[in-house]
Design an enzyme around this catalytic site. Structure first.
Site, PDB file in Angstrom:
ATOM      1  N   GLN A   1      54.064  69.828  35.710  1.00 10.02           N
ATOM      2  CA  GLN A   1      54.772  69.399  36.761  1.00 10.02           C
ATOM      3  C   GLN A   1      55.950  68.740  36.587  1.00 10.02           C
ATOM      4  OE1 GLN A   1      53.095  66.316  39.080  1.00 10.02           O
ATOM      5  NE2 GLN A   1      53.905  67.066  40.778  1.00 10.02           N
ATOM      6  N   GLY A   2      57.246  69.813  36.800  1.00 10.49           N
ATOM      7  CA  GLY A   2      58.662  69.163  36.658  1.00 10.49           C
ATOM      8  C   GLY A   2      59.276  68.641  37.854  1.00 10.49           C
ATOM      9  N   TYR A   3      58.842  67.432  38.468  1.00 11.77           N
ATOM     10  CA  TYR A   3      59.524  66.786  39.596  1.00 11.77           C
ATOM     11  C   TYR A   3      60.276  65.728  39.195  1.00 11.77           C
ATOM     12  CZ  TYR A   3      56.505  68.934  43.360  1.00 11.77           C
ATOM     13  OH  TYR A   3      55.888  69.732  44.496  1.00 11.77           O
ATOM     14  N   SER A   4      59.867  64.722  38.590  1.00 12.77           N
ATOM     15  CA  SER A   4      60.565  63.591  38.273  1.00 12.77           C
ATOM     16  C   SER A   4      61.721  63.606  37.371  1.00 12.77           C
ATOM     17  CB  SER A   4      59.586  62.627  37.788  1.00 12.77           C
ATOM     18  OG  SER A   4      58.776  62.243  38.473  1.00 12.77           O
TER      19      SER A   4
ATOM     20  N   GLU B   1      46.055  66.666  46.414  1.00 14.51           N
ATOM     21  CA  GLU B   1      45.045  66.027  45.767  1.00 14.51           C
ATOM     22  C   GLU B   1      44.468  64.561  46.155  1.00 14.51           C
ATOM     23  OE1 GLU B   1      42.906  66.894  43.669  1.00 14.51           O
ATOM     24  OE2 GLU B   1      42.782  65.938  41.817  1.00 14.51           O
TER      25      GLU B   1
ATOM     26  N   SER C   1      54.116  55.407  43.811  1.00 17.19           N
ATOM     27  CA  SER C   1      54.045  53.963  43.313  1.00 17.19           C
ATOM     28  C   SER C   1      53.280  53.329  44.454  1.00 17.19           C
ATOM     29  CB  SER C   1      55.148  53.314  42.863  1.00 17.19           C
ATOM     30  OG  SER C   1      55.918  52.850  44.031  1.00 17.19           O
ATOM     31  N   ASN C   2      52.675  52.144  44.125  1.00 13.47           N
ATOM     32  CA  ASN C   2      51.724  51.329  45.037  1.00 13.47           C
ATOM     33  C   ASN C   2      52.670  50.648  46.161  1.00 13.47           C
ATOM     34  OD1 ASN C   2      49.648  52.252  43.753  1.00 13.47           O
ATOM     35  ND2 ASN C   2      48.751  50.235  43.723  1.00 13.47           N
ATOM     36  N   GLU C   3      54.089  50.780  45.838  1.00 14.54           N
ATOM     37  CA  GLU C   3      55.068  49.827  46.783  1.00 14.54           C
ATOM     38  C   GLU C   3      55.356  51.113  47.629  1.00 14.54           C
ATOM     39  OE1 GLU C   3      55.336  49.570  43.472  1.00 14.54           O
ATOM     40  OE2 GLU C   3      54.924  47.425  43.429  1.00 14.54           O
TER      41      GLU C   3
HETATM   42  C1  LIG Z   1      51.617  58.353  33.176  1.00 15.11           C
HETATM   43  C2  LIG Z   1      52.862  58.802  34.195  1.00 15.11           C
HETATM   44  C3  LIG Z   1      52.596  60.382  34.452  1.00 15.11           C
HETATM   45  C4  LIG Z   1      53.305  61.030  35.204  1.00 15.11           C
HETATM   46  N1  LIG Z   1      53.528  62.615  35.018  1.00 15.11           N
HETATM   47  C5  LIG Z   1      54.305  63.071  36.034  1.00 15.11           C
HETATM   48  C6  LIG Z   1      54.303  64.484  36.089  1.00 15.11           C
HETATM   49  O1  LIG Z   1      53.532  65.121  35.133  1.00 15.11           O
HETATM   50  N2  LIG Z   1      55.328  64.964  36.459  1.00 15.11           N
HETATM   51  C7  LIG Z   1      56.374  64.379  37.339  1.00 15.11           C
HETATM   52  O2  LIG Z   1      57.253  65.206  37.815  1.00 15.11           O
HETATM   53  N3  LIG Z   1      56.380  63.174  37.243  1.00 15.11           N
HETATM   54  C8  LIG Z   1      55.341  62.422  36.669  1.00 15.11           C
HETATM   55  N4  LIG Z   1      55.257  60.951  36.712  1.00 15.11           N
HETATM   56  C9  LIG Z   1      56.601  60.307  37.272  1.00 15.11           C
HETATM   57  C10 LIG Z   1      55.992  59.545  38.413  1.00 15.11           C
HETATM   58  O3  LIG Z   1      55.853  60.368  39.661  1.00 15.11           O
HETATM   59  C11 LIG Z   1      57.330  58.349  38.679  1.00 15.11           C
HETATM   60  O4  LIG Z   1      57.058  57.571  37.681  1.00 15.11           O
HETATM   61  C12 LIG Z   1      56.995  57.803  40.016  1.00 15.11           C
HETATM   62  O5  LIG Z   1      57.415  58.548  41.105  1.00 15.11           O
HETATM   63  C13 LIG Z   1      57.892  56.494  40.166  1.00 15.11           C
HETATM   64  O6  LIG Z   1      59.387  56.983  39.855  1.00 15.11           O
HETATM   65  P1  LIG Z   1      60.173  56.091  38.864  1.00 15.11           P
HETATM   66  O7  LIG Z   1      59.484  55.869  37.349  1.00 15.11           O
HETATM   67  O8  LIG Z   1      61.458  56.819  38.763  1.00 15.11           O
HETATM   68  O9  LIG Z   1      60.159  54.782  39.258  1.00 15.11           O
HETATM   69  P2  LIG Z   1      61.312  54.183  40.432  1.00 15.11           P
HETATM   70  O10 LIG Z   1      61.299  55.389  41.539  1.00 15.11           O
HETATM   71  O11 LIG Z   1      62.759  54.095  39.827  1.00 15.11           O
HETATM   72  O12 LIG Z   1      60.983  52.757  40.822  1.00 15.11           O
HETATM   73  C14 LIG Z   1      60.828  51.589  40.351  1.00 15.11           C
HETATM   74  C15 LIG Z   1      60.230  50.481  40.940  1.00 15.11           C
HETATM   75  O13 LIG Z   1      60.913  50.363  42.100  1.00 15.11           O
HETATM   76  C16 LIG Z   1      59.742  50.608  43.293  1.00 15.11           C
HETATM   77  N5  LIG Z   1      60.438  51.081  44.461  1.00 15.11           N
HETATM   78  C17 LIG Z   1      61.215  52.280  44.474  1.00 15.11           C
HETATM   79  N6  LIG Z   1      61.668  52.906  45.550  1.00 15.11           N
HETATM   80  C18 LIG Z   1      60.978  51.864  46.470  1.00 15.11           C
HETATM   81  C19 LIG Z   1      60.916  51.348  47.843  1.00 15.11           C
HETATM   82  N7  LIG Z   1      61.645  52.378  48.666  1.00 15.11           N
HETATM   83  N8  LIG Z   1      60.475  50.569  48.436  1.00 15.11           N
HETATM   84  C20 LIG Z   1      59.687  49.683  47.515  1.00 15.11           C
HETATM   85  N9  LIG Z   1      59.830  49.633  45.989  1.00 15.11           N
HETATM   86  C21 LIG Z   1      60.418  50.822  45.663  1.00 15.11           C
HETATM   87  C22 LIG Z   1      58.826  51.309  42.755  1.00 15.11           C
HETATM   88  O14 LIG Z   1      57.495  50.852  43.140  1.00 15.11           O
HETATM   89  C23 LIG Z   1      58.838  50.781  41.225  1.00 15.11           C
HETATM   90  O15 LIG Z   1      58.201  49.620  41.211  1.00 15.11           O
HETATM   91  C24 LIG Z   1      54.441  60.228  35.723  1.00 15.11           C
HETATM   92  C25 LIG Z   1      54.561  58.941  35.513  1.00 15.11           C
HETATM   93  C26 LIG Z   1      53.492  58.159  34.816  1.00 15.11           C
HETATM   94  C27 LIG Z   1      53.872  56.536  34.791  1.00 15.11           C
END
Ligand SMILES: Cc1cc2nc3c(=O)[nH]c(=O)nc-3n(C[C@H](O)[C@H](O)[C@H](O)COP(=O)(O)OP(=O)(O)OC[C@H]3O[C@@H](n4cnc5c(N)ncnc54)[C@H](O)[C@@H]3O)c2cc1C
Length: 384
Positions: free
Chosen positions: A126-129, A244, A369-371
């Site tokens: 999955q290439g989203y992030s 899911e 994320s939980n937030e």
């Molecule tokens: C083990 C693992 C597997 C993953 N696998 C995949 C994958 O296969 N494909 C893929 O595409 N991605 C994948 N991801 C990425 C995942 O979807 C992102 O890590 C997630 O969406 C959070 O984005 P970020 O890491 O950029 O953190 P950020 O979005 O930068 O967040 C940083 C912190 O700020 C908080 N925050 C951000 N915005 C807000 C808001 N509006 N209000 C309150 N708090 C906020 C977040 O909760 C977090 O604590 C994976 C991540 C992990 C850890």
């Protein structure tokens, strides 16, 4: 006390249980229970067995090759597999891009891609992030420019689970910068062997290399590998994420972890007994809530807030179970080895519990994320 199931549902549960008992290799279940690092063949081999038994894509409609399972059947399937010690069912093909293709794919795309998912022959990622687009996914910048009959894609994806094993990646790319960020995104299927695709490992906190960075440098993607209209990818992306959600609490896995904690700690001390009992209570409450939510799904759509609550409580519980088990190990928890090989089952289980405790730090981040989940609850209940 057990959640009431209809006789048909109970029969379905027994059928999945019997299938796992007959088809899941004991050596594999042992690895999963001890949370030993699995290889590609462990995951794919199990999915192929499920495929042969007609259980891999059971939630798909019959016309697409599935069994029309209800949400509750999917839940029971997931739980039974986890309890039996089956590897994590990789969702990328079966639960993510497969249903997307069933709903939005052209007849040609279905013909080309669905058989490989149904048989577990094609490994998807999955290439989203992206580095600057996680929670705020719509700000993604990987650029796709249309030239004749193909796109040229350049950008950088991150945290791409198991990309190093994948044949294909479904991907969100920017095809326009006009209007709202959501309005300029398209959904594409990328061949991981295409020139310009490179994968770099990211070693995660437990010392294992299942995460990756995927670099895309002027990658040629044929027009027929765009799913849906150009710039309509956001709707597809959201549909995919909704698929899911009902299984997010991972009840079967939590039960397995709690059983492992019980095995490691025994019930020798009062503290261990009390701690395990408190976790039992949290798990039972979560299980009933999850099952009630799944029941709601069979008569309509459960509220977004309910699903977000399951994600929050499930991920927090996973952290609580594994932290409790590791803390109770005392000094023995210091000797973690991400590559431990041992014939001593208890040593392996102990090591695996530490790996799980470390990797479960990510459970409150991935899948929204939980937030972000709390924001969803606030919006839907308080209307903020
Ligand atoms: C083990 C693992 C597997 C993953 N696998 C995949 C994958 O296969 N494909 C893929 O595409 N991605 C994948 N991801 C990425 C995942 O979807 C992102 O890590 C997630 O969406 C959070 O984005 P970020 O890491 O950029 O953190 P950020 O979005 O930068 O967040 C940083 C912190 O700020 C908080 N925050 C951000 N915005 C807000 C808001 N509006 N209000 C309150 N708090 C906020 C977040 O909760 C977090 O604590 C994976 C991540 C992990 C850890």
């Amino acid at each position: 006390m057990r959640f009431p199931l209809t006789p048909d549902e109970e029969e379905f549960r027994q059928r999945v249980r019997a299938f796992c008992a007959e088809n899941l290799p004991r050596s594999l279940a042992k690895k999963v229970r001890a949370n030993v690092e699995l290889d590609r063949e462990d995951y794919v081999g199990w999915q192929k067995r499920l495929a042969k038994g007609g259980l891999l894509c059971g939630a798909w409609a019959r016309e697409d090759g599935g069994q029309d399972w209800s949400a509750l059947q999917s839940y029971l399937f997931d739980e039974e597999c986890a309890l039996a010690g089956a590897p994590w069912l990789l969702p990328f093909g079966v639960n993510y891009v497969g249903p997307v293709l069933c709903k939005y794919g052209t007849p040609e795309q279905k013909r080309r891609y669905l058989p490989g998912i149904l048989s577990a022959d094609t490994f998807w990622c999955q290439g989203y992030s992206e580095p600057e687009a996680g929670s705020d996914l719509a700000s993604l910048r990987t650029r796709a420019a249309l030239t004749g009959d193909h796109y040229r894609v350049t950008g950088r994806k991150i945290w791409t689970t198991m990309a190093h094993w994948a044949d294909r990646m479904f991907c969100l790319v920017r095809t326009s910068i006009a209007g709202k960020p959501q309005a300029g995104i398209s959904f594409m299927l990328i061949d991981m062997k295409a020139p310009g695709v490179s994968v770099r490992p990211i070693i995660s906190i437990e010392g294992r290399p299942h995460l990756n960075e995927v670099l895309l440098e002027d990658v040629r993607v044929p027009l027929e590998d765009r799913v849906g209209e150009e710039n309509a990818g956001w709707t597809i992306a959201k549909y995919l994420l909704s698929n899911e959600r009902l299984l997010v609490a991972e009840i079967g896995k939590q039960k397995r972890l709690l059983a492992a904690a019980r095995f490691l700690l025994g019930e020798a001390s009062i503290d261990a007994r009390e701690g395990l009992a408190a976790l039992d209570v949290r798990l039972a409450a979560l299980e009933w809530t999850a099952l009630r939510t799944v029941r709601e799904a069979s008569v309509g759509s459960p509220s977004a807030a309910a699903v977000s609550m399951l994600k929050i409580r499930g991920s927090e519980l996973e952290q609580a179970i594994t932290e409790f088990a590791v803390e109770a190990m005392g000094e023995a928890a210091l000797a973690y080895d991400s590559n431990l090989e041992s014939k001593d089952e208890t040593a392996l289980m102990r090591n695996g519990m530490i790996a799980q405790m470390l990797s479960s730090r990510a459970a409150t981040i991935y899948g929204g994320s939980n937030e972000i989940q709390r924001n969803i609850i606030a919006k839907s209940i308080v209307g903020l």
